[in-house]
Design a protein around this motif. Structure first.
Motif, PDB file in Angstrom:
ATOM      1  N   UNK A 253     -19.739 -54.616 -39.306  1.00  0.00           N
ATOM      2  CA  UNK A 253     -20.903 -53.588 -39.159  1.00  0.00           C
ATOM      3  C   UNK A 253     -21.203 -52.749 -40.427  1.00  0.00           C
ATOM      4  N   UNK A 254     -22.501 -52.841 -40.579  1.00  0.00           N
ATOM      5  CA  UNK A 254     -22.908 -52.120 -41.799  1.00  0.00           C
ATOM      6  C   UNK A 254     -23.666 -50.922 -41.523  1.00  0.00           C
ATOM      7  N   UNK A 255     -24.060 -50.311 -42.631  1.00  0.00           N
ATOM      8  CA  UNK A 255     -24.698 -49.030 -42.309  1.00  0.00           C
ATOM      9  C   UNK A 255     -25.956 -49.151 -41.260  1.00  0.00           C
ATOM     10  N   UNK A 256     -26.218 -48.187 -40.370  1.00  0.00           N
ATOM     11  CA  UNK A 256     -27.240 -48.172 -39.418  1.00  0.00           C
ATOM     12  C   UNK A 256     -26.927 -49.049 -38.317  1.00  0.00           C
ATOM     13  N   UNK A 257     -25.933 -49.717 -38.224  1.00  0.00           N
ATOM     14  CA  UNK A 257     -25.686 -50.689 -37.152  1.00  0.00           C
ATOM     15  C   UNK A 257     -24.493 -49.932 -35.985  1.00  0.00           C
ATOM     16  N   UNK A 258     -24.770 -50.293 -34.668  1.00  0.00           N
ATOM     17  CA  UNK A 258     -24.018 -49.802 -33.791  1.00  0.00           C
ATOM     18  C   UNK A 258     -23.040 -50.704 -32.996  1.00  0.00           C
ATOM     19  N   UNK A 259     -21.938 -50.461 -32.589  1.00  0.00           N
ATOM     20  CA  UNK A 259     -21.192 -51.573 -32.000  1.00  0.00           C
ATOM     21  C   UNK A 259     -19.703 -50.801 -31.676  1.00  0.00           C
ATOM     22  N   UNK A 260     -18.876 -51.802 -31.128  1.00  0.00           N
ATOM     23  CA  UNK A 260     -17.797 -51.136 -30.590  1.00  0.00           C
ATOM     24  C   UNK A 260     -16.421 -51.963 -31.274  1.00  0.00           C
ATOM     25  N   UNK A 261     -15.186 -51.181 -31.203  1.00  0.00           N
ATOM     26  CA  UNK A 261     -14.075 -51.752 -31.544  1.00  0.00           C
ATOM     27  C   UNK A 261     -12.900 -51.516 -30.832  1.00  0.00           C
ATOM     28  N   UNK A 262     -11.747 -52.314 -30.663  1.00  0.00           N
ATOM     29  CA  UNK A 262     -10.883 -51.849 -29.972  1.00  0.00           C
ATOM     30  C   UNK A 262      -9.478 -51.882 -31.078  1.00  0.00           C
ATOM     31  N   UNK A 263      -8.416 -51.385 -30.942  1.00  0.00           N
ATOM     32  CA  UNK A 263      -7.405 -51.190 -31.631  1.00  0.00           C
ATOM     33  C   UNK A 263      -6.129 -50.677 -31.311  1.00  0.00           C
ATOM     34  N   UNK A 264      -5.588 -51.368 -30.168  1.00  0.00           N
ATOM     35  CA  UNK A 264      -4.427 -50.839 -29.499  1.00  0.00           C
ATOM     36  C   UNK A 264      -4.230 -49.076 -29.512  1.00  0.00           C
ATOM     37  N   UNK A 265      -5.437 -48.581 -29.044  1.00  0.00           N
ATOM     38  CA  UNK A 265      -5.514 -47.118 -28.768  1.00  0.00           C
ATOM     39  C   UNK A 265      -5.107 -46.988 -27.232  1.00  0.00           C
ATOM     40  N   UNK A 266      -4.125 -46.172 -26.916  1.00  0.00           N
ATOM     41  CA  UNK A 266      -3.326 -46.085 -25.668  1.00  0.00           C
ATOM     42  C   UNK A 266      -4.269 -45.301 -24.726  1.00  0.00           C
ATOM     43  N   UNK A 267      -4.536 -44.288 -25.168  1.00  0.00           N
ATOM     44  CA  UNK A 267      -5.556 -43.313 -24.218  1.00  0.00           C
ATOM     45  C   UNK A 267      -6.932 -42.810 -24.732  1.00  0.00           C
ATOM     46  N   UNK A 268      -7.930 -42.866 -23.822  1.00  0.00           N
ATOM     47  CA  UNK A 268      -8.979 -42.189 -24.379  1.00  0.00           C
ATOM     48  C   UNK A 268      -8.909 -40.791 -24.941  1.00  0.00           C
ATOM     49  N   UNK A 269      -8.038 -40.077 -24.609  1.00  0.00           N
ATOM     50  CA  UNK A 269      -7.633 -38.755 -24.908  1.00  0.00           C
ATOM     51  C   UNK A 269      -7.505 -38.896 -26.479  1.00  0.00           C
ATOM     52  N   UNK A 270      -6.811 -40.162 -26.967  1.00  0.00           N
ATOM     53  CA  UNK A 270      -6.541 -40.159 -28.556  1.00  0.00           C
ATOM     54  C   UNK A 270      -7.767 -40.094 -29.387  1.00  0.00           C
ATOM     55  N   UNK A 271      -9.051 -40.303 -28.555  1.00  0.00           N
ATOM     56  CA  UNK A 271     -10.258 -40.463 -29.282  1.00  0.00           C
ATOM     57  C   UNK A 271     -10.968 -39.156 -28.941  1.00  0.00           C
ATOM     58  N   UNK A 272     -11.861 -38.480 -30.051  1.00  0.00           N
ATOM     59  CA  UNK A 272     -12.627 -37.408 -29.738  1.00  0.00           C
ATOM     60  C   UNK A 272     -14.245 -37.807 -30.147  1.00  0.00           C
ATOM     61  N   UNK A 273     -14.835 -37.607 -29.150  1.00  0.00           N
ATOM     62  CA  UNK A 273     -16.312 -37.497 -29.543  1.00  0.00           C
ATOM     63  C   UNK A 273     -16.673 -36.978 -30.624  1.00  0.00           C
ATOM     64  N   UNK A 274     -17.484 -37.507 -31.591  1.00  0.00           N
ATOM     65  CA  UNK A 274     -18.106 -36.836 -32.770  1.00  0.00           C
ATOM     66  C   UNK A 274     -16.899 -36.879 -33.895  1.00  0.00           C
ATOM     67  N   UNK A 275     -15.978 -37.565 -33.675  1.00  0.00           N
ATOM     68  CA  UNK A 275     -14.899 -37.702 -34.801  1.00  0.00           C
ATOM     69  C   UNK A 275     -15.478 -38.631 -35.891  1.00  0.00           C
ATOM     70  N   UNK A 276     -14.945 -38.450 -37.149  1.00  0.00           N
ATOM     71  CA  UNK A 276     -15.482 -39.347 -38.239  1.00  0.00           C
ATOM     72  C   UNK A 276     -14.674 -40.516 -38.490  1.00  0.00           C
ATOM     73  N   UNK A 277     -14.966 -41.584 -38.387  1.00  0.00           N
ATOM     74  CA  UNK A 277     -13.859 -43.044 -38.543  1.00  0.00           C
ATOM     75  C   UNK A 277     -14.282 -43.410 -40.144  1.00  0.00           C
ATOM     76  N   UNK A 278     -12.981 -43.768 -40.921  1.00  0.00           N
ATOM     77  CA  UNK A 278     -13.241 -44.324 -42.083  1.00  0.00           C
ATOM     78  C   UNK A 278     -11.980 -45.105 -42.312  1.00  0.00           C
ATOM     79  N   UNK A 279     -12.000 -45.321 -43.555  1.00  0.00           N
ATOM     80  CA  UNK A 279     -10.720 -46.365 -43.784  1.00  0.00           C
ATOM     81  C   UNK A 279      -9.513 -45.605 -44.241  1.00  0.00           C
TER      82      UNK A 279
END
Lengths: 599, 385
Positions: A253-279
């Motif tokens: 997925x490149x700039x401007x694109x919208x999609x989903x990923x999964x990655x062995x994240x156990x709880x939704x609680x471990x993700x925060x809406x508005x957080x920034x994802x980078x490498x």
């Protein structure tokens, strides 16, 4: 990878019932995104509660391929955002993930308060806004009046508003074309370090936690290791996909694109809406602005009707909380209701949704105590305490002053009901800030205490306006006021579950309401029972439940012994559902009814 | 075996399940049937008497009660034949009480002498009200005048006659009831049953009440006023209550009903009849099939009209002992209470005593005058903790 110039990202802003979900369904249908046989109504609302109530709670997304009149094929990403004030922060994040909005207004109804709140979010996010007039096929449609209203109230040009009927499909091709021609393409740098926004996340029983993202800069690929900048957690990308709306794997997925990923994240609680994802490595230096942790604003106690279901409730709440980071809970004990949880919510709708899900998905009957807001208690020793539960109110002699949360409420109402609405707001300690007219509808803006709104404001507003008013609000801050804790005493014993914080001026009427209701709900005993509402030691309302005078069975002969014995055995079993306050037994039903929010 | 049997004596209840019409307030097991084969019914009663007698052995019978339904609709020959069979199976006390419930109509009054000749020595008449409008509202087939006449006939024939009245009827005031009760006491011999109208769910009144179509029922305050009027007037007339709804001169109490309230043993014969039988195996609650046809067929083809019995645990017996015994002015024996495990009730008993609802005197525990109208609440305190 798609070239930025061939991407359009948008959301739909609409009041409930104005046709947002139907329009989304039509866009999906007309572009052949979903095969005809797989179509169902409200395609993007996956929860039962969403479908039933016609609301959106979780953000969702769909990628549509559209061959435009210019001969080019465009990728249109629709983010379906929650529409309710409770989820205002989530809405603001979704808005930041797209560049434009369709403002859908029901041509028979006009602009509503909820439309306003969301359209301002879109304006704040610098969206290009395309007005769409829905339900144009209905005889009651007044497109010119509604256009004028959009210009008056919202202040955007509505002269090119697109007339449509989402129901019949009329005008839908024009909407698709307008998305391409009127909305700007996204910006972004493919060669910059990865910077993506976490728009929302949810739990999928097959895939685990699914994260919806919008890529701002850089490229994200399957198999890479990414980092959540707020939480610091690192995950490998197991699956990368776009939603059509079912998942279709994609390599990157490149700039401007919208999609989903999964990655062995156990709880939704471990993700925060508005957080920034980078490498993980070579990550971006600065996170996206605007991240806010979610803070509950309304609290209430949830208790199982059957005390034996406490452990089931605990399990259910823990599971639910894994998938809803904005919901908080801690154990609470009440003399009246036994063991339960004090839970925090983003607002009343959130409260209702969580309660409904617990009852429905986990099959637990619940007693919900009166909702309470968070008070700030300034102590004489200079410390500040947050009060989530009136039962925890500290000794008044130690309190310097109390502050309560205030809101700015916007109400749109046909002018024949305006008087009733003003009176209601006035009764609820409101301060009028603005009153304007848009056609035959008035828009009033009030500064109100949140605690007056969580009680039964919605229901009252609906009833005094016969359902014609629309209402929205946002929190503005805290203010000191004359707040007191009102206790309820039954036969001189305090009943903790019925304590509440009230404004001193409103205490008498609330106290009277409560004692009168309890008088109806508590069964008579062999002695008379005073039922009192009190502030500190001072009784402000009192009723007396008279003593039982006659209950003896007239006839009891040989054939009645069995029946009466079994009745007593049944009453003995029923006693488990009674709560004892001193000598008085109060059936659990009485609490449930006394605490009903529409009381 | 004698010492294992409960105190309270042994009686026989016979249920005749038929009525001419179903009264709208009545939830008893009664049915309206056109043709009743009395000979066939007699054979069934006889078979059941034989069956129960084989089980109990020759216990001394203190009372027999023909209830219903309307047993005064039985042929006097049927009553006579039943009593003959009973006499064959159990020894009867010299002062055995043999009661028959009767409707106060002229037709039935014509049969009173034949019932007396059959062995009946006490008549209990369902007068219910002494004014025609209320009788009609209660669905009764007789007029007040007819009732008074039937009662006069009964008095001439039987030494012991009682009648029932229902109070707290629609539109009735305490003053109305006072007048009516005074009139009743002028008629009364030595026993009266005075019942507050109870709206039972599975009745015509129950359905009307639920639908809001039973207006002007006296409220609880009016009902307690009428209760007090009842006590006052009956006390003054020498017919003190010996049980919640039963009033008698000293010595004229219904021996049969006392067996129930004193938790004695009783055989219950006939559709829906309940019994209590104590043996070395314990105390059993018996119950017969309710539907008349089903009962008759079961007796004829299976040799018993009973449904499976329930053995009463000691707790069950304690409950029944109190819920029945505390209806009596005399209350219950503390010795028997202790033997049934009543010690575990010491705490609620002493609380209820301290609050003035119960009192203990001379080895007995009884409900006080103030406690009597709220007996059910007292029992809940005693038995549901």
């Amino acid at each position: 990878m798609t070239d930025l110039s061939h991407i359009r990202n948008f959301s739909i802003v609409a009041h409930i019932d104005h046709g947002k979900s139907t329009l989304a369904d039509r866009l999906i249908q007309l572009t052949g995104t979903v095969a005809e046989r797989d179509m169902k109504a409200q395609l993007l609302d996956s929860m039962d509660i969403e479908r039933e109530r016609g609301i959106t709670i979780k953000a969702n997304s769909v990628r549509i391929e559209y061959p435009a009149k210019d001969g080019q094929t465009y990728i249109l990403n629709l983010i379906d955002t929650p529409g309710h004030v409770d989820f205002g922060y989530e809405v603001s994040r979704s808005m930041r993930a797209v560049e434009g909005s369709l403002l859908v207004v029901d041509a028979t109804q006009g602009v509503e308060a909820q439309t306003l709140a969301n359209v301002y979010q879109a304006i704040d996010a610098d969206h290009e806004i395309v007005p769409v007039l829905n339900k144009i096929d209905l005889p009651a449609a007044e497109p010119e009046r509604v256009k004028a209203q959009i210009e008056d109230v919202i202040g955007i040009d509505a002269s090119h508003a697109i007339p449509i009927s989402a129901k019949t499909g009329l005008g839908i091709p024009d909407v698709l074309e307008a998305i391409v021609t009127q909305l700007p393409p996204p910006k972004g740098d493919r060669d910059a370090p990865l910077k993506a926004m976490l728009v929302d996340s949810w739990y999928d029983s097959y895939l685990g936690v699914v994260v919806l993202i919008r890529v701002m800069d850089g490229v994200i690929r399957k198999g890479e290791r990414i980092k959540m900048m707020k939480t610091g957690a690192v995950y490998g990308i197991d699956k990368l996909a776009v939603l059509k709306p079912q998942m279709v794997d994609i390599a990157e997925l490149g700039p401007g694109e919208i999609g989903i990923f999964t990655g062995s994240i156990k709880q939704v609680r471990d993700t925060r809406v508005g957080d920034t994802i980078t490498h993980e490595k070579r990550g971006c230096a600065v996170a996206l602005p605007g991240f806010k942790p979610s803070i509950p604003v309304v609290f209430c106690g949830l208790f199982p009707v059957d005390a034996n279901e406490f452990e089931d409730l605990r399990d259910a709440i823990e599971k639910l909380a894994l998938n809803d980071a904005s919901f908080t809970y801690e154990m609470e004990t009440s003399a009246a209701l036994g063991f339960g949880f004090r839970c925090g919510f983003l607002g009343l709708l959130h409260l209702e949704v969580v309660r409904d899900r617990l009852e429905r998905e986990y099959d637990i009957d619940l007693i919900t105590t009166a909702p309470s807001v968070v008070y700030q208690i300034y102590m004489r020793d200079g410390t500040l305490r947050e009060l989530h539960n009136p039962a925890d109110m500290p000794d008044l002699t130690l309190v310097d002053h109390i502050e309560e949360p205030r809101i700015k409420a916007t109400i749109l109402v046909p002018d024949e009901y305006l008087g009733d609405v003003l009176k209601l707001c006035q009764d609820r300690r409101g301060i009028q800030e603005d009153l304007t007219y848009a056609g035959s509808r008035a828009m009033v803006v009030y500064d109100l205490p949140l605690n007056e709104v969580v009680f039964d404001f919605y229901d009252r507003l609906k009833s005094v306006t016969k359902g014609y008013a629309s209402f929205d609000y946002h929190l503005t801050g805290y203010r000191q006021d004359n707040l007191v804790k009102m206790q309820v005493l039954v036969n001189d014993e305090p009943v903790d579950a019925l304590s509440m914080m009230v404004h001193r001026d409103r205490a008498e009427s609330r106290g009277r309401q409560m004692v009168e209701k309890l008088k109806e709900l508590i069964p008579r005993h062999m002695f008379k029972i005073p039922i009192q509402a009190a502030i500190g030691g001072k009784v402000i309302a009192r009723e007396t439940l008279s003593a039982l005078r006659k209950d003896v069975t007239a006839k009891c002969y040989g054939g009645d012994a069995t029946r009466k014995r079994k009745l007593l055995d049944k009453q003995k079993a029923g006693k488990k559902k009674m709560r004892q306050f001193g000598k008085v037994e109060i059936p659990q039903e009485a609490f449930i009814n006394a605490l009903k929010m529409d009381s | 075996m004698g010492e294992n049997l409960p105190e309270g004596g042994f009686g026989l209840y016979l249920h005749w399940p038929f009525c001419q019409a179903k009264c709208p307030y009545c939830d008893f097991n009664s049915h309206v049937a056109a043709n009743i084969d009395q000979a066939r019914w007699l054979r069934a009663y006889e078979a059941e008497i034989d069956r129960i007698a084989a089980e109990t052995g020759p216990r001394l019978l203190r009372s027999i009660f023909f209830g219903g339904g309307t047993p005064s609709l039985m042929a006097p020959e049927t009553v006579a034949a039943i009593l003959d069979r009973v006499r064959l199976r159990w020894p009867m006390a010299n002062d055995i009480e043999i009661t028959l419930e009767a409707n106060p109509t002229s037709v039935e009054a014509g049969k009173f002498r034949a019932f007396q000749a059959a062995g009946v020595n006490r008549l209990s008449m369902g007068v219910q009200a002494l004014n025609d409008m209320d009788l009609r509202a209660l669905g009764r087939m007789h007029s007040a005048e007819e009732a008074v006449q039937a009662f006069d006939i009964a008095r001439e024939i039987f030494d012991r006659v009682s009648f029932d009245l229902i109070y707290a009827r629609q539109g009735q005031s305490a003053a109305d009831w006072r007048r009516e009760l005074q009139q009743a006491l002028e008629m009364a011999v030595d026993h009266l049953s005075l019942y507050q109208l109870t709206i039972e769910p599975e009745t015509v009144f129950g359905r009307r009440h639920a639908a809001g179509k039973l207006p002007n029922l006296p409220d609880e305050d009016a009902a307690i006023d009428m209760w007090e009027v009842t006590q006052e007037i009956c006390d003054a007339a020498g017919l003190r209550s010996y049980e919640v709804s039963n009033h008698a001169r000293q010595g004229a109490e219904s021996q049969h009903n006392l067996i129930y309230w004193r938790c004695g043993d009783y055989a219950g014969i006939g559709p829906g009849a309940h019994g209590r039988l104590t043996s070395s195996a314990g105390r059993a609650a018996t119950e017969a099939l309710r539907a008349p046809g089903a009962w008759l067929e079961a007796v004829e083809t299976q040799g018993s009209g009973e449904v499976p019995r329930e053995t009463l645990s000691r707790d069950d017996q304690l409950s029944e002992f109190l819920l029945m015994g505390l209806r009596l002015r005399e209350g219950v024996s503390l010795d028997r209470l202790t033997r049934l495990g009543g010690a575990r009730l010491n705490r609620p008993i002493s609380e209820l005593e301290a609050e003035g609802w119960l009192s203990q005197t001379e080895g007995r525990l009884a409900v006080t005058v103030t406690g009597r109208p709220v007996l059910e609440a007292i029992l809940r305190r005693l038995l549901t903790d």
